[in-house]
Scaffold this motif. Structure first.
Motif, short mmCIF file in Angstrom:
data_model
loop_
_atom_site.label_atom_id
_atom_site.label_comp_id
_atom_site.label_asym_id
_atom_site.label_seq_id
_atom_site.Cartn_x
_atom_site.Cartn_y
_atom_site.Cartn_z
N THR A 119 -8.89 -13.20 -6.93
CA THR A 119 -8.48 -13.04 -5.60
C THR A 119 -7.13 -13.19 -5.69
N ALA A 120 -6.48 -12.49 -4.62
CA ALA A 120 -5.03 -12.72 -4.44
C ALA A 120 -4.57 -12.83 -3.02
N GLY A 127 -1.46 -9.98 -1.17
CA GLY A 127 -1.55 -8.68 -1.83
C GLY A 127 -1.32 -8.83 -3.25
N VAL A 128 -1.50 -7.44 -3.66
CA VAL A 128 -1.68 -7.13 -5.25
C VAL A 128 -0.60 -7.63 -6.11
N VAL A 174 -0.33 -5.11 -11.63
CA VAL A 174 -1.91 -5.27 -11.57
C VAL A 174 -2.68 -4.25 -10.81
N SER A 175 -3.36 -3.47 -11.46
CA SER A 175 -3.78 -2.14 -10.74
C SER A 175 -5.39 -2.23 -10.67
N PRO A 176 -6.03 -2.70 -9.52
CA PRO A 176 -7.13 -3.13 -9.13
C PRO A 176 -8.24 -1.73 -9.05
N THR A 180 -11.05 -3.26 -4.46
CA THR A 180 -10.57 -4.14 -3.52
C THR A 180 -11.42 -4.34 -2.53
N LEU A 187 -8.25 -11.53 -0.47
CA LEU A 187 -8.42 -10.08 -0.99
C LEU A 187 -9.16 -10.36 -2.27
N LEU A 214 -10.32 -8.55 -5.95
CA LEU A 214 -9.75 -7.69 -6.78
C LEU A 214 -10.80 -7.63 -7.94
N VAL A 262 -10.15 -6.08 -11.43
CA VAL A 262 -8.96 -5.50 -12.44
C VAL A 262 -9.29 -5.73 -13.71
#
Length: 132
Positions: free
Chosen positions: A27-28, A31-32, A36-38, A41, A48, A50, A52
């Motif tokens: 979780t974040a 925001g991301v 980090v490139s989920p 989401t 949020l 994620l 990843v």
């Protein structure tokens, strides 16, 4: 292109594909994080969620407790198709495997315990072959 809705065709054409790598649910807040490139989401009231690559979560200091393999069902399933998720999750459950399903516009994506991912693909291939 419209996705398939016929359950028997969907099952016959599953074509499960194991994506390389390890993936984690985390979780974040706010925001991301940078770097980090989920791949998934989900906005929940609690924050949020994620999914990843594990290495990215580790690099960002993100906590997680579930490491998964990511399987894509290459069949183009319609979002309105009935029974695909149930059939797939039943086959995996009967094999003693947990499964977290995410529906994309074109394909369904399964997150299974990383150490069992190859076995899960085998189970899904048998499901596609039908009763023996």
């Amino acid at each position: 292109m419209t996705g398939e809705t016929d359950l028997q065709r969907l099952l016959r054409d599953l074509r499960p594909e194991l994506n390389p790598g390890r993936y984690v649910f985390t979780t974040a807040e706010g925001g991301v994080p940078s770097g980090v490139s989920p791949v998934v989401t989900v906005a929940e009231q609690e924050g949020l969620t994620l999914v990843v690559p594990q290495a990215e979560a580790d690099g960002a200091g993100m906590a997680y407790d579930y490491v998964a393999g990511w399987i894509t069902l290459r069949v183009h399933s319609a979002l309105a198709a009935v029974g695909l998720t149930a059939a797939v999750s039943r086959a995996l459950a009967d094999a003693g495997l947990s499964c977290n399903v995410v529906a994309g516009f074109h394909h369904d994506h399964l997150f299974v315990p990383y150490e069992d991912a190859e076995h899960a693909v085998e189970v899904l291939r048998r499901l596609a072959q039908g009763p023996t």
